[in-house]
Design an enzyme around this catalytic site. Structure first.
Site, PDB file in Angstrom:
ATOM      1  N   HIS A   1       0.822  -1.214   0.000  1.00 29.63           N
ATOM      2  CA  HIS A   1       0.000   0.000   0.000  1.00 29.63           C
ATOM      3  C   HIS A   1       0.857   1.266   0.000  1.00 29.63           C
ATOM      4  CE1 HIS A   1      -4.273  -1.461   0.836  1.00 29.63           C
ATOM      5  NE2 HIS A   1      -3.553  -2.519   0.522  1.00 29.63           N
TER       6      HIS A   1
ATOM      7  N   ASP B   1      -5.541   6.373   2.772  1.00 31.44           N
ATOM      8  CA  ASP B   1      -5.921   5.029   2.356  1.00 31.44           C
ATOM      9  C   ASP B   1      -7.219   4.659   3.078  1.00 31.44           C
ATOM     10  OD1 ASP B   1      -6.142   2.170   2.215  1.00 31.44           O
ATOM     11  OD2 ASP B   1      -4.006   2.078   1.696  1.00 31.44           O
TER      12      ASP B   1
ATOM     13  N   THR C   1      -5.999   1.517  -3.219  1.00 33.46           N
ATOM     14  CA  THR C   1      -4.813   0.838  -3.750  1.00 33.46           C
ATOM     15  C   THR C   1      -5.190  -0.289  -4.700  1.00 33.46           C
ATOM     16  OG1 THR C   1      -3.674   1.286  -1.695  1.00 33.46           O
ATOM     17  CG2 THR C   1      -2.772  -0.477  -3.025  1.00 33.46           C
TER      18      THR C   1
ATOM     19  N   HIS D   1       1.375 -14.169  -7.562  1.00 35.13           N
ATOM     20  CA  HIS D   1       0.195 -14.360  -6.705  1.00 35.13           C
ATOM     21  C   HIS D   1      -0.923 -13.402  -7.112  1.00 35.13           C
ATOM     22  CE1 HIS D   1       1.955 -10.750  -5.171  1.00 35.13           C
ATOM     23  NE2 HIS D   1       1.262 -10.700  -4.063  1.00 35.13           N
TER      24      HIS D   1
ATOM     25  N   GLU E   1       2.137  -4.213 -12.464  1.00 42.33           N
ATOM     26  CA  GLU E   1       3.531  -4.123 -12.909  1.00 42.33           C
ATOM     27  C   GLU E   1       3.787  -5.082 -14.064  1.00 42.33           C
ATOM     28  OE1 GLU E   1       5.709  -4.710  -9.232  1.00 42.33           O
ATOM     29  OE2 GLU E   1       4.814  -2.905  -8.370  1.00 42.33           O
TER      30      GLU E   1
ATOM     31  N   GLN F   1      -6.639 -11.392  -4.759  1.00 41.85           N
ATOM     32  CA  GLN F   1      -5.811 -11.954  -5.836  1.00 41.85           C
ATOM     33  C   GLN F   1      -6.573 -12.814  -6.850  1.00 41.85           C
ATOM     34  OE1 GLN F   1      -2.803 -13.565  -3.257  1.00 41.85           O
ATOM     35  NE2 GLN F   1      -2.333 -11.543  -2.450  1.00 41.85           N
TER      36      GLN F   1
HETATM   37  C1  UDX Z   1      -0.869  -6.683  -0.678  1.00 48.49           C
HETATM   38  C2  UDX Z   1      -1.921  -7.723  -1.104  1.00 48.49           C
HETATM   39  O1  UDX Z   1      -1.481  -9.020  -0.893  1.00 48.49           O
HETATM   40  C3  UDX Z   1      -2.337  -7.497  -2.506  1.00 48.49           C
HETATM   41  O2  UDX Z   1      -3.210  -8.523  -2.922  1.00 48.49           O
HETATM   42  C4  UDX Z   1      -2.998  -6.163  -2.547  1.00 48.49           C
HETATM   43  O3  UDX Z   1      -3.527  -5.936  -3.813  1.00 48.49           O
HETATM   44  C5  UDX Z   1      -1.980  -5.103  -2.157  1.00 48.49           C
HETATM   45  O4  UDX Z   1      -1.442  -5.386  -0.881  1.00 48.49           O
HETATM   46  P1  UDX Z   1       1.425  -7.858  -1.655  1.00 48.49           P
HETATM   47  O5  UDX Z   1       0.934  -9.183  -1.286  1.00 48.49           O
HETATM   48  O6  UDX Z   1       2.718  -7.460  -1.138  1.00 48.49           O
HETATM   49  O7  UDX Z   1       0.350  -6.702  -1.349  1.00 48.49           O
HETATM   50  O8  UDX Z   1       1.472  -7.898  -3.250  1.00 48.49           O
HETATM   51  P2  UDX Z   1       1.596  -6.780  -4.346  1.00 48.49           P
HETATM   52  O9  UDX Z   1       0.363  -5.939  -4.377  1.00 48.49           O
HETATM   53  O10 UDX Z   1       1.916  -7.466  -5.595  1.00 48.49           O
HETATM   54  O11 UDX Z   1       2.801  -5.857  -3.887  1.00 48.49           O
HETATM   55  C6  UDX Z   1       4.105  -6.292  -3.774  1.00 48.49           C
HETATM   56  C7  UDX Z   1       5.048  -5.159  -4.105  1.00 48.49           C
HETATM   57  O12 UDX Z   1       6.349  -5.523  -3.677  1.00 48.49           O
HETATM   58  C8  UDX Z   1       5.131  -4.868  -5.595  1.00 48.49           C
HETATM   59  O13 UDX Z   1       5.125  -3.487  -5.807  1.00 48.49           O
HETATM   60  C9  UDX Z   1       6.466  -5.451  -6.013  1.00 48.49           C
HETATM   61  O14 UDX Z   1       7.133  -4.753  -7.044  1.00 48.49           O
HETATM   62  C10 UDX Z   1       7.269  -5.374  -4.756  1.00 48.49           C
HETATM   63  N1  UDX Z   1       8.265  -6.444  -4.714  1.00 48.49           N
HETATM   64  C11 UDX Z   1       7.883  -7.743  -4.583  1.00 48.49           C
HETATM   65  C12 UDX Z   1       9.585  -6.108  -4.808  1.00 48.49           C
HETATM   66  O15 UDX Z   1       9.932  -4.923  -4.960  1.00 48.49           O
HETATM   67  N2  UDX Z   1      10.518  -7.088  -4.738  1.00 48.49           N
HETATM   68  C13 UDX Z   1      10.206  -8.381  -4.591  1.00 48.49           C
HETATM   69  O16 UDX Z   1      11.122  -9.206  -4.522  1.00 48.49           O
HETATM   70  C14 UDX Z   1       8.835  -8.740  -4.509  1.00 48.49           C
END
Ligand code: UDX
Length: 461
Positions: free
Chosen positions: A24, A117, A139, A354, A362, A379
């Site tokens: 977020h 948020d 978000t 996931h 992205e 997801q």
């Molecule tokens: C959470 C929820 O799980 C997700 O479903 C929701 O939509 C937003 O909040 P998260 O599980 O961390 O987030 O997944 P995601 O939304 O994909 O965000 C992960 C972030 O970490 C991405 O911006 C990604 O670029 C970053 N990341 C991930 C890295 O920079 N390096 C990594 O090795 C893995």
């Protein structure tokens, strides 16, 4: 007279308050950078724990303000339950945010607008109590927001029945298992479910509603939601250097809760053939079971392709014994990477994800075909869109025991990387272009951001 102008700065001041988790903070920070680029003065309010953990922001024109969620040493992990975290955050957050707003006013830089948020809706009430303008920043996808709204309004009533087809205006018909997990798995994570529902409890007081998406991506549901509120798509919130390249220094997110390996991944990728590498990441929160981790590991061994796998330190023990050593010719395992650098690399040909909303945006914005392995929260709904609406990936389906087996993972990866997946690869390139257009000069998101800035400037005169 407003001192932001008395100081000759001639601008309005926005305080931006994310919900303090990696997924977020990243998108709202990118939005903040776009606002700052359009000359707004920005203060990013972070919890003390987040400032400590991420070491704040380095450089740039965004200032950091500090508040507290009541857990300065350990953040969310320090609370015994999510309920406890949310209650204490509200109590201590209200007090420390009030102090911050007061301190900014006293220092001659009063805030005109709070961007918050909606996972923490009390911020809106507080901003309004101060007589400030306020904007909600969602978000997650507009589709998911709309689903949660329909639950809040009572039009969608969990539990859903097996085999039911869920109809929500502006969305394709959805099967229960394509809904966010808090709805599909009724009764799971009740406190998180309450949080996503409560986003709407006071939303009619918000002056703007921003969603991290772009118009062409979710046109129908954005148009539908706009009938009720002033919903504005402002995404994808990805650093400019990966899209429109208008913000010269904007390459990294700037705040990382985990420590990324620097250069290791890109150096390794640079020695690989174009589109030959499988990139695997499950974001910052999801925890695969040991069995699922091992199915995935077996699939990678069987495929015998190059792979780059992010396995957070807390998950490493789930890998099969000696897996890293035995696959070292083909694979690189890191605990965190600069995901955008990786996705933007020409060697990457597939993203096993996931489908967290940031990762989905992205992958889509960088034109990488996806294999969806959704775990929980929003997801599955994101995966549905990846596969059936934008057609940029395939869904690796779990069997009746709930595991996605080795054979299914291999089939899906081969499909998107090789012959059969031509349509998917073509669509991935088209969406990449549309994402760039949305944030580029005069694009739909750029216009929405521009209108917000001009309105704010004129309101604060
Ligand atoms: C959470 C929820 O799980 C997700 O479903 C929701 O939509 C937003 O909040 P998260 O599980 O961390 O987030 O997944 P995601 O939304 O994909 O965000 C992960 C972030 O970490 C991405 O911006 C990604 O670029 C970053 N990341 C991930 C890295 O920079 N390096 C990594 O090795 C893995």
């Amino acid at each position: 007279m407003d001192s932001n102008k008395a100081n000759g700065e001639e601008t309005a001041h926005c305080l931006i308050l994310p919900y303090p988790i990696q997924g977020h903070i990243n998108p709202i920070l990118q939005f903040a950078k776009r606002l700052s680029h359009k000359s707004l003065k920005i203060t990013l309010a972070l919890t003390r724990f987040m400032i400590l953990k991420t070491k704040g922001l380095s450089g740039g024109s965004i200032s950091i303000g500090s508040i507290s969620d009541g857990f300065d040493e350990g953040g969310r992990a320090q609370a015994k339950t999510h309920e406890e975290y949310m209650a204490r955050f509200q109590q201590v957050g209200q007090q420390t945010l009030t102090e911050l707003l007061q301190a900014l006013a006293d220092s001659g830089s009063p805030v005109d607008c709070v961007v918050y948020d909606p996972f923490i809706p009390w911020v809106l009430d507080l901003a309004k109590g101060f007589g400030l303008l306020a904007a909600a920043f969602f978000t997650q996808s507009c589709a998911v927001d709309s689903i949660y709204y329909h639950v809040y309004s009572g039009e969608l009533k969990p539990p859903l029945q097996r085999g039911e087809v869920v109809v929500v205006p502006g969305l394709p018909p959805l099967r229960p298992e394509e809904m966010p997990s808090f709805i599909y798995v009724h009764g799971s994570y009740p406190s998180a479910f309450e949080m996503v529902r409560n986003q709407f409890q006071n939303i009619d007081k918000a002056d703007w509603i921003f969603v991290n998406t772009f118009h062409k991506l979710e046109e129908e549901v954005i148009n539908y939601m706009s009938r009720t509120w002033r919903v504005k798509a402002i995404g994808p919130t990805i650093p400019s250097m990966y899209l429109d390249k208008r913000l010269q220094d904007d390459k990294e997110y700037g705040l990382n809760v985990f420590n990324p390996t620097t250069n290791v991944c890109t150096n390794w990728l640079s020695q690989k053939q174009p589109k030959s590498v499988i990139y695997i990441s499950f974001g910052s929160l999801a925890q695969l079971s040991i069995e699922q981790t091992q199915e995935l590991a077996r699939a990678l061994t069987t495929l015998n392709k190059h792979f780059l796998w992010v396995v957070r330190s807390s998950e490493l023990a789930k890998l099969p014994k000696n897996f890293s050593e035995e696959t070292s010719e083909k694979g690189l395992i890191v605990s965190w990477c600069q995901q955008l650098e990786v996705l933007a690399h020409h060697a990457v040909g597939c993203f096993v994800t996931h489908c967290g909303w940031n990762s989905t945006l992205e992958g889509l914005s960088l034109g990488v075909p996806m294999v969806a392995m959704p775990q929980w929260t929003d997801q599955s709904t994101n995966a549905k869109f990846v596969v059936d609406v934008w057609r940029v990936g395939v869904w690796a389906r779990a069997d009746e025991t709930g595991l996605v087996r080795e054979g299914e993972i291999c089939r899906c990866i081969e499909h998107v990387m090789e012959g059969d997946g031509e349509e998917i690869r073509g669509n991935a390139n088209k969406w990449k272009e549309m994402a760039r257009e949305a944030v580029d000069e005069g694009g739909s998101s750029d216009r929405n951001i521009g209108e917000f800035v001009s309105t704010l400037m004129s309101c604060s005169k």
